[in-house]
Design an enzyme around this catalytic site. Structure first.
Site, PDB file in Angstrom:
ATOM      1  N   ASN A 167      48.024  36.640  37.074  1.00 22.27           N
ATOM      2  CA  ASN A 167      49.250  37.295  37.566  1.00 22.27           C
ATOM      3  C   ASN A 167      49.924  36.556  38.721  1.00 22.27           C
ATOM      4  OD1 ASN A 167      47.185  38.060  39.276  1.00 22.27           O
ATOM      5  ND2 ASN A 167      47.994  40.104  39.640  1.00 22.27           N
ATOM      6  N   GLU A 262      38.089  39.041  44.871  1.00 21.93           N
ATOM      7  CA  GLU A 262      39.177  40.027  44.873  1.00 21.93           C
ATOM      8  C   GLU A 262      39.228  40.549  43.457  1.00 21.93           C
ATOM      9  OE1 GLU A 262      43.186  38.765  45.795  1.00 21.93           O
ATOM     10  OE2 GLU A 262      42.482  36.957  46.690  1.00 21.93           O
ATOM     11  N   CYS A 296      47.508  43.535  41.582  1.00 21.15           N
ATOM     12  CA  CYS A 296      46.324  44.283  42.011  1.00 21.15           C
ATOM     13  C   CYS A 296      46.734  45.343  43.017  1.00 21.15           C
ATOM     14  CB  CYS A 296      45.297  43.345  42.610  1.00 21.15           C
ATOM     15  SG  CYS A 296      45.926  42.423  43.990  1.00 21.15           S
TER      16      CYS A 296
HETATM   17  N1  LIG Z   1      42.067  42.242  44.055  1.00 19.09           N
HETATM   18  C1  LIG Z   1      42.956  41.301  43.890  1.00 19.09           C
HETATM   19  O1  LIG Z   1      43.388  40.669  44.824  1.00 19.09           O
HETATM   20  C2  LIG Z   1      43.471  40.982  42.547  1.00 19.09           C
HETATM   21  C3  LIG Z   1      42.859  41.421  41.413  1.00 19.09           C
HETATM   22  N2  LIG Z   1      43.351  41.107  40.187  1.00 19.09           N
HETATM   23  C4  LIG Z   1      42.692  41.656  39.024  1.00 19.09           C
HETATM   24  O2  LIG Z   1      42.636  40.685  37.992  1.00 19.09           O
HETATM   25  C5  LIG Z   1      42.706  41.297  36.725  1.00 19.09           C
HETATM   26  C6  LIG Z   1      43.737  40.611  35.878  1.00 19.09           C
HETATM   27  O3  LIG Z   1      43.605  39.235  35.913  1.00 19.09           O
HETATM   28  P1  LIG Z   1      42.915  38.424  34.721  1.00 19.09           P
HETATM   29  O4  LIG Z   1      43.364  36.998  34.847  1.00 19.09           O
HETATM   30  O5  LIG Z   1      43.143  39.125  33.445  1.00 19.09           O
HETATM   31  O6  LIG Z   1      41.391  38.565  35.123  1.00 19.09           O
HETATM   32  P2  LIG Z   1      40.115  37.906  34.415  1.00 19.09           P
HETATM   33  O7  LIG Z   1      38.944  38.420  35.161  1.00 19.09           O
HETATM   34  O8  LIG Z   1      40.165  38.085  32.967  1.00 19.09           O
HETATM   35  O9  LIG Z   1      40.283  36.339  34.672  1.00 19.09           O
HETATM   36  C7  LIG Z   1      40.334  35.813  35.969  1.00 19.09           C
HETATM   37  C8  LIG Z   1      39.937  34.360  35.936  1.00 19.09           C
HETATM   38  O10 LIG Z   1      38.573  34.249  35.545  1.00 19.09           O
HETATM   39  C9  LIG Z   1      38.445  33.288  34.518  1.00 19.09           C
HETATM   40  N3  LIG Z   1      37.254  33.597  33.739  1.00 19.09           N
HETATM   41  C10 LIG Z   1      37.130  34.292  32.591  1.00 19.09           C
HETATM   42  N4  LIG Z   1      35.833  34.363  32.209  1.00 19.09           N
HETATM   43  C11 LIG Z   1      35.111  33.695  33.135  1.00 19.09           C
HETATM   44  C12 LIG Z   1      33.741  33.428  33.325  1.00 19.09           C
HETATM   45  N5  LIG Z   1      32.810  33.855  32.481  1.00 19.09           N
HETATM   46  N6  LIG Z   1      33.374  32.721  34.402  1.00 19.09           N
HETATM   47  C13 LIG Z   1      34.276  32.283  35.291  1.00 19.09           C
HETATM   48  N7  LIG Z   1      35.598  32.506  35.169  1.00 19.09           N
HETATM   49  C14 LIG Z   1      36.019  33.210  34.107  1.00 19.09           C
HETATM   50  C15 LIG Z   1      39.740  33.398  33.778  1.00 19.09           C
HETATM   51  O11 LIG Z   1      39.952  32.261  32.974  1.00 19.09           O
HETATM   52  P3  LIG Z   1      40.681  32.404  31.516  1.00 19.09           P
HETATM   53  O12 LIG Z   1      42.067  32.792  31.803  1.00 19.09           O
HETATM   54  O13 LIG Z   1      40.539  31.064  30.941  1.00 19.09           O
HETATM   55  O14 LIG Z   1      39.927  33.460  30.765  1.00 19.09           O
HETATM   56  C16 LIG Z   1      40.705  33.513  34.946  1.00 19.09           C
HETATM   57  O15 LIG Z   1      40.932  32.257  35.516  1.00 19.09           O
HETATM   58  C17 LIG Z   1      43.044  42.752  37.013  1.00 19.09           C
HETATM   59  O16 LIG Z   1      41.901  43.551  36.900  1.00 19.09           O
HETATM   60  C18 LIG Z   1      43.511  42.727  38.452  1.00 19.09           C
HETATM   61  O17 LIG Z   1      43.351  43.921  39.141  1.00 19.09           O
HETATM   62  C19 LIG Z   1      44.451  40.348  40.058  1.00 19.09           C
HETATM   63  C20 LIG Z   1      45.104  39.877  41.163  1.00 19.09           C
HETATM   64  C21 LIG Z   1      44.673  40.163  42.485  1.00 19.09           C
HETATM   65  O1  LIG Z   2      47.066  39.822  43.510  1.00 24.54           O
HETATM   66  C1  LIG Z   2      48.115  40.391  43.466  1.00 24.54           C
HETATM   67  O2  LIG Z   2      48.390  41.233  42.640  1.00 24.54           O
HETATM   68  C2  LIG Z   2      49.058  39.860  44.473  1.00 24.54           C
HETATM   69  O3  LIG Z   2      48.309  39.150  45.389  1.00 24.54           O
HETATM   70  C3  LIG Z   2      49.884  40.902  45.099  1.00 24.54           C
HETATM   71  O4  LIG Z   2      50.533  40.357  46.180  1.00 24.54           O
HETATM   72  P1  LIG Z   2      51.638  41.257  46.894  1.00 24.54           P
HETATM   73  O5  LIG Z   2      51.082  42.622  46.967  1.00 24.54           O
HETATM   74  O6  LIG Z   2      51.842  40.675  48.252  1.00 24.54           O
HETATM   75  O7  LIG Z   2      52.827  41.183  46.021  1.00 24.54           O
END
Ligand SMILES: NC(=O)C1=CN([C@@H]2O[C@H](COP(=O)(O)OP(=O)(O)OC[C@H]3O[C@@H](n4cnc5c(N)ncnc54)[C@H](OP(=O)(O)O)[C@@H]3O)[C@@H](O)[C@H]2O)C=CC1
Ligand SMILES: O=C(O)[C@H](O)COP(=O)(O)O
Length: 494
Positions: A167, A262, A296
């Site tokens: 994202n 995170e 997130c």
């Molecule tokens: N708390 C926070 O700050 C934030 C949390 N999020 C959370 O992230 C989620 C959405 O993001 P999303 O990208 O779908 O999350 P994922 O957990 O699916 O993927 C995150 C990253 O992990 C990689 N990955 C996948 N499988 C593995 C593995 N086995 N070992 C190591 N790395 C791996 C992915 O690569 P690939 O794409 O190649 O699968 C990607 O780069 C939501 O739940 C959201 O809440 C998002 C932003 C901020």
């Molecule tokens: O991980 C996310 O979803 C972003 O870090 C959100 O950042 P923002 O709340 O400052 O837009």
């Protein structure tokens, strides 16, 4: 040669970047990513092999030795150069974000600019914060005199593995890379597959800034295929990960290395009876629906006092009507969610709530990955959407009798990233903030990570450690102490 020419290989697939060189994988295989708007292929990246992962770590290990001896001001100079290059060459990076993660055009550009700013801020903060150490004298401990002078300083960890999510593939990459480099570490970056093209463009800015070879490596491929190999590699000295539940399993597998996580959020928005409802409604619309709820920090459940619920819901529904729905290229507010499976998941939450008696304030509408923004009223605790993170443009509203009920709902969730409260009473705001067991509580504003130097942390399943520029710099160091033992106590007369 144009700025980005060398990052593209055969068949238009983006190259990986190892030891200062853009390379094509020996696997001869590519990993496709999908344009969420068309569901066709957006870009291809290299499907790197284990040997290439080994090479990236070896390069990072070697490069870090010299980097740790590079003065702070010099490290900062490189980072400032990267900021400049990212801003000068921002549009192609933003274009990738539009195409591979369906980010609205203006937001995509904002993400790149914000990332440049983050890099420069990290350089400035790092120059000061990392140059500071501590002197402890032994005479503060009972029974001791002043014979021991303990000097502590912050030293690098070594090789940091950075894994951002789809994202914010640029911003959440640099929020890891910049503090890691500034603190004297080297980096292996594994970008999200959706977002890897933007990642390649971003890495080119580091390359063109003249960053010494091996300090930043960019290894692409599906997380499910190379993820475990990357995270359990013996060369890893720190893992900084942002994403979903994958983070929980990484924590279980990783060895004795510092971890920064995170993970997901279910950010609750508590609206009190005395709240400025106009302000609350505007924040729910912006905070809940920007980037189609794929943040997130998006508002993911509204907990409103019964006596103001009708009014608030009407105001939010009115606000939702003003959101444009369509293509990211047209800079629409609501754009297709990241994948078909994500859209199916969101739909499942909506249907479950509807079947259990929730009120859909507008009819549910979906075309492929595009889901129209929807406020779901009269949500009750037996509905999945009351607890699960949709990561899409749907917001549940639960009407509550009192503040205690709202706080209990917030604290009953294992996801505990951020929350917010709307009230005109600062005393009540403080009490509610203290009672909400989330990493951050925003008073009279929607949850947000930025500005990027603020501390940012999730409690429970939402994360480990605190981020934000200053905290990340701190986290990416370890403390080294040298104790000078004097032959007799030495006191200064002042
Ligand atoms: N708390 C926070 O700050 C934030 C949390 N999020 C959370 O992230 C989620 C959405 O993001 P999303 O990208 O779908 O999350 P994922 O957990 O699916 O993927 C995150 C990253 O992990 C990689 N990955 C996948 N499988 C593995 C593995 N086995 N070992 C190591 N790395 C791996 C992915 O690569 P690939 O794409 O190649 O699968 C990607 O780069 C939501 O739940 C959201 O809440 C998002 C932003 C901020
Ligand atoms: O991980 C996310 O979803 C972003 O870090 C959100 O950042 P923002 O709340 O400052 O837009």
């Amino acid at each position: 040669m144009a700025f980005y020419d060398e990052i593209v290989g055969k068949h238009g697939a983006f190259k990986a970047y190892i030891n200062g060189e853009w390379i094509e994988s020996r696997s001869g295989k590519f990993q496709k990513n999908v344009n969420p708007t068309t569901n066709g292929v957006a870009y291809q990246v290299q499907a790197c092999t284990r040997e290439e992962v080994d090479a990236a770590y070896a390069a990072a290990k070697e490069a870090q030795k010299l980097w740790a001896r590079t003065p702070l001001w010099k490290r900062a100079e490189y980072l400032h150069k990267v900021d400049g290059l990212m801003k000068q060459n921002a549009q192609p990076i933003a274009d990738c974000l539009v195409k591979e993660v369906a980010k609205p055009a203006k937001d995509a550009l904002t993400e790149v600019i914000r990332s440049g700013d983050l890099i420069s801020y990290t350089a400035e903060e790092g120059v000061r914060a990392l140059g500071e150490g501590k002197l402890l004298t032994s005479d503060s401990f009972p029974g001791q005199d002043r014979t021991k002078l303990c000097l502590s300083q912050k030293v690098p960890l070594g090789v940091v593995l950075c894994i951002p999510p789809f994202n914010y593939p640029v911003n959440l990459a640099v929020s890891k890379i910049a503090p890691a480099l500034m603190a004297g570490n080297s980096v292996v970056l594994k970008p999200p597959t959706q977002g890897a093209a933007a990642g390649a463009h971003m890495v080119q800015c580091f390359h063109k800034a003249g960053l010494p070879k091996g300090l930043l490596n960019f290894v692409t491929g599906k997380g499910s295929e190379i993820g475990d190999y990357l995270t359990t590699h013996k060369a890893v000295d720190c893992i900084s990960f942002t994403g979903g539940d994958t983070g929980l399993s990484i924590c279980q597998k990783a060895g004795m290395v510092p971890i920064q996580m995170e993970l997901g959020g279910k950010d609750a928005c508590i609206v009190c009876s005395d709240a400025d409802l106009d302000l609350a409604a505007k924040n729910i619309v912006k905070g809940g629906f920007s980037y189609s709820g794929q943040r997130c920090t998006a508002v993911k459940v509204v907990l409103v006092m019964e006596d103001v619920a009708d009014k608030l819901v009407d105001m939010v529904v009115e606000g939702v009507k003003g959101l444009s729905v369509g293509k990211p290229e047209d800079d629409c507010a609501i754009t297709p969610v990241i994948s078909e499976s994500s859209a199916n998941f969101i739909e499942g939450l909506v249907k479950d709530a509807e079947a259990k008696g929730a009120t859909l304030t507008t009819p549910y509408k979906r075309e492929a990955n595009l889901i129209w923004p929807l406020l779901i009223d009269h949500v009750t605790p037996d509905m999945r959407i009351a607890w699960e993170e949709p990561f899409g443009p749907v917001i549940p509203v639960r009407r509550v009798k009192n503040i205690d009920e709202a706080i209990a709902h917030c604290n009953d969730n294992n996801l505990a990233l951020q929350g917010c409260v709307f009230t005109r009473d600062i005393n009540a705001a403080m009490r509610i903030s203290d009672a909400m067991e989330t990493g951050t509580v925003q008073v009279n504003s929607a949850p947000a990570r930025g500005p990027d130097h603020f501390p940012f942390q999730g409690f429970r399943d939402s994360g480990i450690g605190s981020q934000g520029i200053t905290n990340s710099l701190e986290m990416m160091c370890k403390t080294k102490t040298t104790v000078i033992n004097l032959d007799k106590p030495s006191y200064t007369m002042g």
